[in-house]
Structure formats: structure tokens, C-alpha cells
Design a protein around this motif. Structure first.
Motif, PDB file in Angstrom:
ATOM      1  N   GLN A 287       0.851  -1.185   0.000  1.00  0.00           N
ATOM      2  CA  GLN A 287       0.000   0.000   0.000  1.00  0.00           C
ATOM      3  C   GLN A 287       0.892   1.242   0.000  1.00  0.00           C
ATOM      4  OE1 GLN A 287      -2.355  -0.047   3.553  1.00  0.00           O
ATOM      5  NE2 GLN A 287      -0.606  -0.191   4.922  1.00  0.00           N
ATOM      6  N   PRO A 288       0.377   2.389  -0.447  1.00  0.00           N
ATOM      7  CA  PRO A 288       1.192   3.611  -0.437  1.00  0.00           C
ATOM      8  C   PRO A 288       1.666   3.929   0.976  1.00  0.00           C
ATOM      9  CG  PRO A 288      -0.767   3.915  -1.767  1.00  0.00           C
ATOM     10  CD  PRO A 288      -0.943   2.606  -1.066  1.00  0.00           C
ATOM     11  N   THR A 289       2.973   4.015   1.138  1.00  0.00           N
ATOM     12  CA  THR A 289       3.569   4.169   2.465  1.00  0.00           C
ATOM     13  C   THR A 289       4.698   5.188   2.395  1.00  0.00           C
ATOM     14  OG1 THR A 289       3.076   1.864   2.985  1.00  0.00           O
ATOM     15  CG2 THR A 289       4.709   2.961   4.370  1.00  0.00           C
ATOM     16  N   SER A 290       4.767   6.023   3.411  1.00  0.00           N
ATOM     17  CA  SER A 290       5.898   6.941   3.545  1.00  0.00           C
ATOM     18  C   SER A 290       6.993   6.226   4.324  1.00  0.00           C
ATOM     19  CB  SER A 290       5.475   8.215   4.270  1.00  0.00           C
ATOM     20  OG  SER A 290       6.617   8.991   4.605  1.00  0.00           O
ATOM     21  N   ALA A 291       8.088   5.902   3.644  1.00  0.00           N
ATOM     22  CA  ALA A 291       9.179   5.198   4.310  1.00  0.00           C
ATOM     23  C   ALA A 291       9.769   6.044   5.436  1.00  0.00           C
ATOM     24  CB  ALA A 291      10.251   4.833   3.288  1.00  0.00           C
ATOM     25  N   ALA A 292       9.840   7.360   5.237  1.00  0.00           N
ATOM     26  CA  ALA A 292      10.393   8.237   6.274  1.00  0.00           C
ATOM     27  C   ALA A 292       9.512   8.230   7.519  1.00  0.00           C
ATOM     28  CB  ALA A 292      10.540   9.655   5.722  1.00  0.00           C
TER      29      ALA A 292
ATOM     30  N   GLU B 271      10.763  12.596  -1.612  1.00  0.00           N
ATOM     31  CA  GLU B 271       9.706  12.670  -0.601  1.00  0.00           C
ATOM     32  C   GLU B 271       8.367  12.179  -1.147  1.00  0.00           C
ATOM     33  OE1 GLU B 271       9.571  16.601   0.933  1.00  0.00           O
ATOM     34  OE2 GLU B 271      11.541  16.486   1.899  1.00  0.00           O
ATOM     35  N   ALA B 272       8.375  10.967  -1.678  1.00  0.00           N
ATOM     36  CA  ALA B 272       7.165  10.389  -2.272  1.00  0.00           C
ATOM     37  C   ALA B 272       6.749   9.148  -1.486  1.00  0.00           C
ATOM     38  CB  ALA B 272       7.419  10.021  -3.738  1.00  0.00           C
ATOM     39  N   LEU B 273       5.529   8.717  -1.737  1.00  0.00           N
ATOM     40  CA  LEU B 273       5.057   7.455  -1.178  1.00  0.00           C
ATOM     41  C   LEU B 273       5.532   6.299  -2.055  1.00  0.00           C
ATOM     42  CD1 LEU B 273       1.358   8.369  -0.277  1.00  0.00           C
ATOM     43  CD2 LEU B 273       3.377   8.470   1.207  1.00  0.00           C
ATOM     44  N   HIS B 274       5.717   5.133  -1.431  1.00  0.00           N
ATOM     45  CA  HIS B 274       6.149   3.947  -2.168  1.00  0.00           C
ATOM     46  C   HIS B 274       5.231   2.780  -1.830  1.00  0.00           C
ATOM     47  CE1 HIS B 274       9.867   6.386  -2.173  1.00  0.00           C
ATOM     48  NE2 HIS B 274      10.105   5.793  -3.338  1.00  0.00           N
ATOM     49  N   ASP B 275       5.122   1.846  -2.780  1.00  0.00           N
ATOM     50  CA  ASP B 275       4.341   0.627  -2.537  1.00  0.00           C
ATOM     51  C   ASP B 275       5.143  -0.304  -1.647  1.00  0.00           C
ATOM     52  OD1 ASP B 275       1.927   1.026  -3.793  1.00  0.00           O
ATOM     53  OD2 ASP B 275       2.708   0.499  -5.769  1.00  0.00           O
ATOM     54  N   LEU B 276       4.752  -0.374  -0.379  1.00  0.00           N
ATOM     55  CA  LEU B 276       5.470  -1.180   0.606  1.00  0.00           C
ATOM     56  C   LEU B 276       4.461  -1.892   1.496  1.00  0.00           C
ATOM     57  CD1 LEU B 276       8.130   1.467   1.726  1.00  0.00           C
ATOM     58  CD2 LEU B 276       8.593  -0.558   0.324  1.00  0.00           C
TER      59      LEU B 276
ATOM     60  N   ALA C 165      26.156   1.570  25.979  1.00  0.00           N
ATOM     61  CA  ALA C 165      26.380   3.015  26.088  1.00  0.00           C
ATOM     62  C   ALA C 165      26.627   3.580  24.691  1.00  0.00           C
ATOM     63  CB  ALA C 165      27.577   3.303  26.992  1.00  0.00           C
ATOM     64  N   GLY C 166      26.335   4.886  24.554  1.00  0.00           N
ATOM     65  CA  GLY C 166      26.607   5.537  23.275  1.00  0.00           C
ATOM     66  C   GLY C 166      25.335   5.946  22.567  1.00  0.00           C
ATOM     67  N   ARG C 167      25.208   5.588  21.293  1.00  0.00           N
ATOM     68  CA  ARG C 167      24.107   6.084  20.489  1.00  0.00           C
ATOM     69  C   ARG C 167      23.685   5.036  19.467  1.00  0.00           C
ATOM     70  NH1 ARG C 167      24.967  11.124  18.538  1.00  0.00           N
ATOM     71  NH2 ARG C 167      23.728  10.802  16.644  1.00  0.00           N
ATOM     72  N   ILE C 168      22.483   5.240  18.949  1.00  0.00           N
ATOM     73  CA  ILE C 168      21.937   4.412  17.863  1.00  0.00           C
ATOM     74  C   ILE C 168      21.456   5.374  16.786  1.00  0.00           C
ATOM     75  CG2 ILE C 168      20.149   2.775  17.180  1.00  0.00           C
ATOM     76  CD1 ILE C 168      20.155   1.760  20.067  1.00  0.00           C
ATOM     77  N   ASP C 169      21.990   5.217  15.604  1.00  0.00           N
ATOM     78  CA  ASP C 169      21.628   6.082  14.478  1.00  0.00           C
ATOM     79  C   ASP C 169      20.796   5.278  13.486  1.00  0.00           C
ATOM     80  OD1 ASP C 169      23.022   8.401  15.319  1.00  0.00           O
ATOM     81  OD2 ASP C 169      24.902   7.438  14.745  1.00  0.00           O
ATOM     82  N   THR C 170      19.608   5.779  13.197  1.00  0.00           N
ATOM     83  CA  THR C 170      18.766   5.166  12.168  1.00  0.00           C
ATOM     84  C   THR C 170      18.748   6.091  10.965  1.00  0.00           C
ATOM     85  OG1 THR C 170      16.735   6.196  12.962  1.00  0.00           O
ATOM     86  CG2 THR C 170      17.343   4.096  13.953  1.00  0.00           C
ATOM     87  N   ARG C 171      18.870   5.502   9.791  1.00  0.00           N
ATOM     88  CA  ARG C 171      19.015   6.325   8.597  1.00  0.00           C
ATOM     89  C   ARG C 171      18.207   5.711   7.457  1.00  0.00           C
ATOM     90  NH1 ARG C 171      23.949   5.925   8.428  1.00  0.00           N
ATOM     91  NH2 ARG C 171      24.445   7.795   9.638  1.00  0.00           N
ATOM     92  N   LEU C 172      17.563   6.562   6.666  1.00  0.00           N
ATOM     93  CA  LEU C 172      16.891   6.162   5.436  1.00  0.00           C
ATOM     94  C   LEU C 172      17.499   6.937   4.288  1.00  0.00           C
ATOM     95  CD1 LEU C 172      14.642   4.914   3.639  1.00  0.00           C
ATOM     96  CD2 LEU C 172      13.178   6.819   4.347  1.00  0.00           C
ATOM     97  N   ILE C 173      17.942   6.204   3.266  1.00  0.00           N
ATOM     98  CA  ILE C 173      18.501   6.826   2.064  1.00  0.00           C
ATOM     99  C   ILE C 173      17.666   6.361   0.873  1.00  0.00           C
ATOM    100  CG2 ILE C 173      20.543   7.102   0.619  1.00  0.00           C
ATOM    101  CD1 ILE C 173      22.221   6.284   3.064  1.00  0.00           C
ATOM    102  N   VAL C 174      17.067   7.305   0.177  1.00  0.00           N
ATOM    103  CA  VAL C 174      16.245   6.993  -0.990  1.00  0.00           C
ATOM    104  C   VAL C 174      17.001   7.413  -2.238  1.00  0.00           C
ATOM    105  CG1 VAL C 174      14.055   7.375  -2.165  1.00  0.00           C
ATOM    106  CG2 VAL C 174      14.127   7.310   0.342  1.00  0.00           C
TER     107      VAL C 174
END
Length: 690
Positions: free
Chosen positions: A392-397, A427-432, A454-463
Motif C-alpha cells: 500500500q502507499p507508504t511513507s518510508a520516512a 519525498e514520495a510514497l512507495h508501494d510497501l 552506552a553511546g548512540r543508535i543512528d537510524t538512517r533512510l537513504i532513498v
């Protein structure tokens, strides 16, 4: 059962012995009385082939009986036609030895009774029998020349031709007739069989009678028709009929059926060749058709077996699905009370430190148990092939941010920084498949929080935009202990953990990453990890997805702040209602309750609710029926977001919720962070009700 089979075999052996004995005696009389040439040698001699078949198919006692019958009647008929004692003994001895030789040689090559089901087997049988026939002819011709002064070459040729015709035609024909495999093929009516065989016999008489039409090649079309309609057995019967009718007419007649000015010996050779060619041609067609029939039956049988196996597999899958659904519901329902009340106790400010620590341990252990249950159920569904994508149309971000928001409280509790970065130029919707992708991301984020002290967790999305599909890359990077290279290959295997020792620090079933890999591969993507011991790990997912058009918005509601929301909680279980009300009140919501679907419909019709949380299994009216009834109410009551809150968590169960008109699903046991995230999402964002 064995006794019954033994009796059946005894009856079969007795029938074969009687049939072959009668056929051998009749063939002696037929050959000696009707087909003898001036040299006293028969033109057509099927008795040896019949005796060879008997030696092949009968058991030892019956073989001896058949040989005895053959010897006695052979001598008797030889005496009746005027042969001297010496000739009678010579003929009988040579014929018996020939039959035994054919039997022994065939037994050596076949290892048992020969089968004539292909042209190769037919050619092999002829290749074995013809040299033996020539050897017996050579022996007999030598004795006749030396003892009785008969011409050696003529005797050799006539003896060989009569024996070869019998072995080449009668031996394979009788093997075909008694073969059960051929009997199972080409089932025709008795009238059709009799009509075809009688027509062949009459046409043969008409062609070979001295006053007949004299065109024997007219038999070929009718013989081929019989082969096509009756198969190999029909071809064998036709050939025997033609031989038994034509040979006596040719030997006893006064006119050549072929209308040639040849001598009697030449005409005899010609009819022998004609019968052999007719037999070879018609039997070849019959065997080819029989082989096609066998293949057709084999394919049909395999199709039936495949259909039956598919039915059993589907029944087993349905039983497994039903079992999974029942077990999921029965395990999640009590877990909802355990975790729900543990979370409520943990939220109290009047607990002593030791009690708070114990409550936190209960909550932590319950959460671990829930993870194991989810993993086992998910893995069972993946293994059974029951997982289907719902694109269905989904915003991955947005999906990544929502997932990170769910894990944020846990990360803060450990003092970890959770960062979200999105690089999305379009910045578009994708079929996911939003549900499955969130499940994978939650699993990776949960592992990152779990294994990072300890420290950090980085989450990243690259389109990365593409011509037809965009490439979406999700990265979950942590500052944990990292994973050694030789252990990284084990990560995505089922029931496998980096540390599987008895003293390992972290528990779990070792299924989460295996399930994640299966789901990502189902999406057509890839999942992997880059890690350096002591410097952390980066798990990544790459999927390709086309740009999707947003769904039409039929109505938009003004966002509602969670603290001012009016929510209807529908559940038939008192403890579930108590937990839900308490958690929602902690968030500042105003909550009304209903104990079944009918009460929910009545309350929705008169109340102005911002959201309805609906259980599924309830008396009087279940949650699905209640949802459909609310959607049928006049607006604005019909447009209220309805979220399933149920222990039914299998994909097909969740899909039924969406089909009934619900907008989302919260699986029991209720996790406070998930509940708050879902409520906030549907209260603060514009709502689409289709």
C-alpha cells in the motif's frame, strides 16, 4: 491376505497350464495336418513358441506337466501323419530342446519372464530366438540328410522358416496376450472386439481362398485399425488370425493369392514374409499406442497423487494455521494481564525501591517471553509459506520515525541517544508492506538497544531515485560491542546466536534475524550487516519499490490532542478493560467502556468519540461485526477511527480487521509505548476512512 493371494496365483497358474496345453496340442494338429510341405516339414510351427512361453511363466511342477503333454502329443500326431519313429523322435527332441534354449537365454537376459512393451524388447526377443531356431534347423537338416537322404539346403531352409515364423510371431504375441499391463489398456466393448477380429478373419479368407479376391495387402488397413482400437493385444490377435487362416490356404490351395507365376515353395516363403511384416507393423503401432496409454495413466496417477498430496498439505496447513491462531490468542491473553499490570505498577510513585525493581523484572521477563512467542509464531508462518505481502502507499520516512518513536523510551531508559536521519530527495510514497517492514525495523532497533550498553543508535533512510523503482536503504547503526567476522554468517540462521554458550549474557530464541531475512527476501530485497568488534554494528536493508499514488482522502478530521481525546474501549474481559483504561487515563484520555460489540454500536451511535479501541472475540456481537455496524451508522459516528486491540495477531486475522473497516491493529499483550504511538498517530494526523 497372503493366503488369498496364494490361492489367486494357484488359479492363475492352473489357467495358464490348461490354456497353453490346449494351444500346444491344437498347434501340433494344425501344423502337421494343414501346413506340411512335400518335404514333410510344416510351414508354420507355433508349438515351440507356446512351450517356451509356458517354461517362462509356469512354476516348476507345471512346467514338467506341460513338457510331458508336449512330448506325448508331439509323438502321437507325428505317428498319425505317417512319420517314422526315428523322424518323430528327432522332431520331438529338437523342438523340446529349442524351447528350453529360448527359455534359458531369455531368462538370462531378462532375469525372469520377458516383457514385450516396447519395440526394443520385441527386437531383442527376436534377436535371441532366431539364432537358436537356426541352430535347431541345422541339427535337424543334418540328421534328415544323413539318415533319410533328404536335400540338406531345402530341409534347412524350410525348417528354419517354419520355426522362425513361429518364434517371431507367436512368442511375442502370446507374451503380449498374457501380460497384465496390456490387459489394462484399450478397454473396448466386446461387440467392437469381436467385430474387428471377425472382419480380419473374413477378409483373410477372402484374400487367400483359391477362389478369393487375391489381394492380401487389403488386410493391412484393417489390421492397423484393430491395432489402433485394441492396442498391442489386438495386433497380436490379428497376426495370429491371419497366420492361422492364410498359411493353410496357401499350402493346400491351388491358386496363388499374390497372383504370381511362382512355385509352391516361393509362395510359401512369400506368405511367411507377409505374415511376419504384418505382425511387425501392427504390433509396432500397438506397442507405441500402449506406451502412450501407459504414460497417460502414469501422468493421471501422478496427478491424482499430487492432488491428494496437495489436499493433505492444505489440510495440514489449515490445521497448523488454526493451531497457531489458537495458541497465539491463548498465550497473548494472559500475557496482556501480566505485562499490563506490571506496567501500571511501575508507573506508581508509592512503590518502595525493592518492589519497583521486582516489578521491572516482571515487566522485563514478560517482554522477553512475548518476544520469544512472537518469533516462534512468525517463524512458523514463514516456514509454512503463509506470509503474503500487502502493499500500500507508504511513507518510508514516516515509517522509520514511527518505529524509532516506539523504541525511544527503551533507549532513553538505558541512557542511549536515538537519532533519526532521512535522506529523501523525492519525498514520495512507495508501494510497501508497512506492517512487515515495520516488523523488521523494530527487530533491528530492538537488537541495537538490547546489545548496546552506552553511546548512540543512528537510524538512517537513504532513498535513491530510479527510472522505474527507487532504492530504499535503511540503516541501524549502534556503538555496541560489534560482531566478529566469523560469527556474522550465523546471524541470519534460525535458532542461531552470536553467543550460544551456556554463560551468554542475552537470551532469546535466535529467530528474529532469520524471520527478518525471510521477510526482506519476500519483498525482493536484501539484508546484511557491517560490523567491527569493539566499534559497533550497522544492520542494513535494501528494497526496491515503485512510487505510489496517495490514496484518495474522503474526509479529514481536525487533529485531536491525546490529552483531550474521548476514547471508547470495547473488551469483554474485565482485566483487559482495567489495564486499557488505566493506560489511557495515564495519557490523559477520557475513556468509556463497552463489554461487547452491541454495546459498542449503541455507544458509538450516541457518543462523540475520537477513537474506538475494539476487541475481536466478544459475546452477542464480535468486534468485526460491530465495526461493520458502526461504519453503517450516519456520519460523523461512522468516520471514527476504529483500532483493533486483540490477541488475534496472525496476518490473516489482522487482514480481516482491515476488511471490516478498522484502520489499525494493536496486538495483545498491550505494550504501553505501542499503544501510545498508535493512539497519537490516529488522533494527531489527518484521518482517512475509506
Amino acid at each position: 491376505m497372503r493366503h488369498h493371494l496364494a490361492q489367486h496365483e494357484q488359479r492363475r497358474q492352473n489357467t495358464l497350464l490348461l490354456s497353453l496345453a490346449v494351444a500346444i496340442v491344437a498347434s501340433f494338429a494344425f501344423s502337421d495336418f494343414l501346413t506340411r510341405t512335400p518335404l514333410g516339414i510344416a510351414t508354420f510351427w507355433p508349438a515351440n513358441a507356446l512351450l517356451a512361453v509356458g517354461l517362462m511363466v509356469l512354476n516348476p511342477p507345471r512346467r514338467i506337466a506341460l513338457v510331458g503333454v508336449s512330448i506325448v502329443f508331439h509323438l502321437m500326431i507325428d505317428f498319425l501323419v505317417g512319420d517314422h519313429v526315428g523322424k518323430a523322435l528327432l522332431y520331438t527332441s529338437v523342438d523340446i530342446l529349442q524351447a528350453f534354449a529360448v527359455w534359458l537365454v531369455a531368462k538370462r537376459f531378462w532375469g525372469g519372464t520377458p516383457r514385450v512393451r516396447t519395440m526394443r524388447q520385441l527386437a531383442l526377443l527376436a534377436a535371441l530366438a532366431v539364432p537358436i531356431t537356426f541352430a535347431s534347423a541345422l541339427i535337424c537338416a543334418s540328421f534328415l540328410a544323413l539318415g533319410y537322404g533328404m536335400p540338406f539346403l531345402d530341409s534347412l531352409w524350410e525348417w528354419f522358416m517354419c520355426g522362425a515364423l513361429g518364434m517371431a510371431v507367436v512368442l511375442p504375441a502370446v507374451l503380449v496376450l498374457i501380460d497384465a499391463e496390456h490387459r489394462r489398456s484399450f478397454h473396448r466393448s466386446l461387440i467392437e472386439r469381436i467385430t474387428l477380429l471377425a472382419s480380419v478373419a473374413l477378409l483373410t479368407v477372402a484374400c487367400f481362398h483359391p477362389e478369393g479376391i487375391g489381394t492380401p495387402f487389403m488386410i493391412y488397413p484393417l489390421a492397423m485399425l484393430a491395432s489402433f482400437r485394441l492396442g498391442a493385444r489386438g495386433a497380436a490377435q490379428v497376426s495370429l488370425i491371419v497366420a492361422c487362416v492364410a498359411v493353410p490356404f496357401m499350402v493346400q490351395g491351388t491358386q496363388s493369392a499374390f497372383q504370381l507365376e511362382w512355385g509352391a515353395a516361393d509362395e510359401t516363403r512369400l506368405i511367411q514374409v507377409f505374415v511376419t511384416l504384418l505382425f511387425g507393423t501392427s504390433l509396432a503401432a500397438g506397442l507405441a499406442l500402449a506406451q502412450q496409454e501407459r504414460l497417460k495413466r502414469l501422468l493421471l496417477r501422478r496427478e491424482q497423487l499430487t492432488r491428494a498430496a496437495r489436499g493433505r498439505a492444505m489440510a495440514a496447513t489449515e490445521a497448523k494455521t488454526e493451531f497457531l491462531a489458537t495458541m497465539s490468542h491463548e498465550i497473548r491473553t494472559p500475557l496482556n494481564s501480566v505485562l499490563g499490570f506490571a506496567q501500571l505498577l511501575a508507573a506508581r510513585n508509592d512503590l518502595p525501591p525493592d518492589a519497583r525493581r521486582q516489578v521491572n523484572l516482571i515487566d522485563s521477563a514478560g517482554g522477553a517471553l512475548l518476544t520469544v512467542v512472537n518469533d516462534i509464531l512468525d517463524f512458523s508462518r514463514v516456514e509454512a509459506g503463509q506470509v503474503e505481502l500487502a502493499l500500500q502507499p507508504t511513507s518510508a520516512a514516516t515509517l522509520l520515525r514511527d518505529t524509532a518513536a516506539i523504541m525511544a523510551p527503551e533507549a532513553r531508559a538505558k541512557g542511549l541517544i536515538l537519532n533519526v536521519e532521512v535522506i529523501d530527495p523525492i519525498e514520495a510514497l512507495h508501494d510497501l508492506d508497512e506492517v512487515r517492514l515495520r516488523q523488521v525495523l523494530l527487530n533491528l532497533l530492538n537488537n541495537a538497544v538490547k546489545f548496546t550498553e552506552a553511546g548512540r543508535i543512528d537510524t538512517r533512510l537513504i532513498v535513491e531515485p530510479g527510472d522505474h523503482e527507487d532504492r530504499l536503504r535503511f540503516e541501524i547503526a549502534d556503538t555496541g560491542a560489534g560482531i566478529a567476522v566469523d560469527r556474522q554468517t550465523l546471524l541470519f540462521q534460525r535458532f542461531s546466536q552470536v553467543d550460544s554458550s551456556a554463560s551468554r549474557t542475552y537470551g532469546g530464541a535466535g529467530l528474529g534475524l532469520a524471520i527478518s531475512r525471510a521477510l526482506v527476501e519476500l519483498m525482493g530485497g536484501k539484508i546484511g550487516v557491517d560490523s567491527v568488534p569493539g566499534r559497533g554494528s550497522c544492520f542494513w536493508i535494501e528494497v526496491a519499490a515503485p512510487v505510489a499514488e496517495p490514496l484518495a482522502v474522503t474526509e479529514q478530521r481536525a487533529p485531536v490532542a491525546p490529552s483531550a481525546a474521548r476514547i471508547l474501549l470495547v473488551d469483554d474481559h474485565p482485566m483487559n478493560r482495567e489495564i486499557g483504561v488505566a493506560l489511557l487515563v495515564l495519557a490523559g484520555c477520557k475513556v468509556d467502556i463497552a463489554e461487547n460489540g452491541q454495546q459498542a454500536v449503541d455507544a458509538a451511535a450516541v457518543g462523540e468519540y475520537d477513537m474506538i479501541l475494539m476487541d475481536i472475540h466478544m459475546p452477542l456481537m464480535d468486534g468485526l461485526a460491530a465495526t461493520r455496524a458502526i461504519r453503517a451508522l450516519p456520519s460523523p459516528a461512522s468516520k471514527v477511527p476504529i483500532i483493533a486491540m486483540s490477541a488475534d495477531a496472525l496476518p490473516q486475522q489482522v487482514e480481516r480487521c482491515y476488511a471490516a473497516g478498522m484502520v489499525d491493529h494493536i496486538a495483545k499483550p498491550i505494550q504501553r509505548e505501542v499503544l501510545y504511538a498508535k493512539v497519537e498517530r490516529w488522533l494527531t494526523a489527518p484521518t482517512r476512512i475509506d
